[in-house]
Design a protein around this motif. Structure first.
Motif, short mmCIF file in Angstrom:
data_model
loop_
_atom_site.label_atom_id
_atom_site.label_comp_id
_atom_site.label_asym_id
_atom_site.label_seq_id
_atom_site.Cartn_x
_atom_site.Cartn_y
_atom_site.Cartn_z
N LEU A 202 -4.90 0.19 22.26
CA LEU A 202 -3.76 0.92 21.73
C LEU A 202 -2.58 0.89 22.69
N LYS A 203 -1.39 0.86 22.09
CA LYS A 203 -0.15 0.81 22.84
C LYS A 203 0.71 2.04 22.49
N PRO A 204 1.61 2.44 23.36
CA PRO A 204 2.48 3.57 23.01
C PRO A 204 3.24 3.37 21.70
N GLU A 205 3.57 2.14 21.39
CA GLU A 205 4.29 1.87 20.13
C GLU A 205 3.43 2.03 18.89
N ASP A 206 2.13 2.27 19.08
CA ASP A 206 1.25 2.57 17.95
C ASP A 206 1.32 4.05 17.58
N THR A 207 2.01 4.84 18.36
CA THR A 207 2.13 6.27 18.08
C THR A 207 2.83 6.48 16.73
N ALA A 208 2.16 7.22 15.86
CA ALA A 208 2.68 7.43 14.50
C ALA A 208 1.73 8.35 13.75
N VAL A 209 2.17 8.77 12.59
CA VAL A 209 1.26 9.39 11.63
C VAL A 209 0.71 8.26 10.77
N TYR A 210 -0.61 8.23 10.67
CA TYR A 210 -1.28 7.18 9.91
C TYR A 210 -1.75 7.74 8.57
N TYR A 211 -1.40 7.02 7.52
CA TYR A 211 -1.78 7.42 6.18
C TYR A 211 -2.68 6.36 5.55
N CYS A 212 -3.64 6.82 4.76
CA CYS A 212 -4.36 5.87 3.92
C CYS A 212 -3.87 6.03 2.50
N ALA A 213 -3.98 4.96 1.74
CA ALA A 213 -3.48 4.95 0.38
C ALA A 213 -4.35 4.06 -0.49
N ALA A 214 -4.39 4.38 -1.76
CA ALA A 214 -5.24 3.66 -2.71
C ALA A 214 -4.40 3.12 -3.85
N THR A 215 -4.74 1.91 -4.28
CA THR A 215 -4.04 1.29 -5.39
C THR A 215 -4.98 0.40 -6.18
N GLN A 216 -4.77 0.33 -7.48
CA GLN A 216 -5.57 -0.56 -8.31
C GLN A 216 -4.92 -1.93 -8.43
N ILE A 217 -3.70 -2.03 -7.95
CA ILE A 217 -2.99 -3.31 -7.95
C ILE A 217 -2.81 -3.73 -6.50
N TRP A 218 -3.23 -4.91 -6.13
CA TRP A 218 -3.12 -5.39 -4.75
C TRP A 218 -1.64 -5.48 -4.34
N ARG A 219 -1.31 -4.82 -3.25
CA ARG A 219 0.07 -4.76 -2.76
C ARG A 219 0.15 -5.44 -1.40
N TYR A 220 0.66 -6.63 -1.36
CA TYR A 220 0.78 -7.34 -0.10
C TYR A 220 1.77 -6.64 0.82
N TYR A 221 1.29 -6.20 1.97
CA TYR A 221 2.12 -5.67 3.05
C TYR A 221 3.00 -4.48 2.64
N SER A 222 2.66 -3.83 1.53
CA SER A 222 3.54 -2.77 1.06
C SER A 222 3.37 -1.47 1.83
N SER A 223 4.49 -0.85 2.16
CA SER A 223 4.49 0.48 2.74
C SER A 223 5.22 1.45 1.82
N ASN A 224 5.48 0.99 0.60
CA ASN A 224 6.19 1.80 -0.38
C ASN A 224 5.24 2.78 -1.04
N ARG A 225 5.48 4.05 -0.81
CA ARG A 225 4.60 5.08 -1.33
C ARG A 225 4.46 4.99 -2.85
N ASN A 226 5.52 4.59 -3.52
CA ASN A 226 5.50 4.53 -4.98
C ASN A 226 4.61 3.42 -5.52
N GLU A 227 4.21 2.49 -4.66
CA GLU A 227 3.38 1.39 -5.11
C GLU A 227 1.89 1.69 -4.97
N TYR A 228 1.57 2.87 -4.50
CA TYR A 228 0.18 3.28 -4.37
C TYR A 228 -0.11 4.42 -5.33
N ASP A 229 -1.33 4.44 -5.86
CA ASP A 229 -1.72 5.48 -6.79
C ASP A 229 -1.98 6.81 -6.10
#
Length: 125
Positions: free
Chosen positions: A86-113
């Motif tokens: 781990l590096k200092p630049e990894d500092t963040a809030v980490y979220y998990c998300a679920a989707t029925q449609i595969w989302r390549y590299y998406s960080s858009n909350r609206n694209e996850y169920d």
């Protein structure tokens, strides 16, 4: 309805490791692709890793490739993120998300169920 609860975050020194867990309740995760997304203070959300519903395909951001490993246990309805070196630049809030449609590299909350509440990871230098 699926509820996602992250755990395993904390404070760690640079070079250390943490394993995040994302436990689902309300419905099995077997039909969902899962992602980990993070957000550092003052920065936009950033895709971290994703795993397809059966676990046969993994995807990583370049910034974590070779250091982080995503996995899942569908029998336990749980997804993991093993974070090493781990590096200092990894500092963040980490979220998990679920989707029925595969989302390549998406960080858009609206694209996850479904989206968890997040767990804080702090890496000190």
């Amino acid at each position: 309805q699926v509820q996602l609860v992250e755990s395993g975050g904390g404070l760690v020194q640079a070079g250390g490791s943490l394993r995040l867990s994302c436990a689902a309740s309300g419905r099995t995760l077997v039909n969902y692709h899962m992602g980990w997304i993070r957000q550092a203070p003052g920065k936009e959300r950033e895709f971290v890793a994703a795993i397809r519903s059966r676990g046969a395909y993994l995807l990583y951001a370049d910034s974590v490739k070779g250091r982080f490993t995503i996995s899942r246990d569908n029998a336990k309805s749980t997804v993991y993120l093993q974070m090493n070196s781990l590096k200092p630049e990894d500092t963040a809030v980490y979220y998990c998300a679920a989707t029925q449609i595969w989302r390549y590299y998406s960080s858009n909350r609206n694209e996850y169920d479904y989206w968890g509440q997040g767990t804080q990871v702090t890496v000190s230098s």
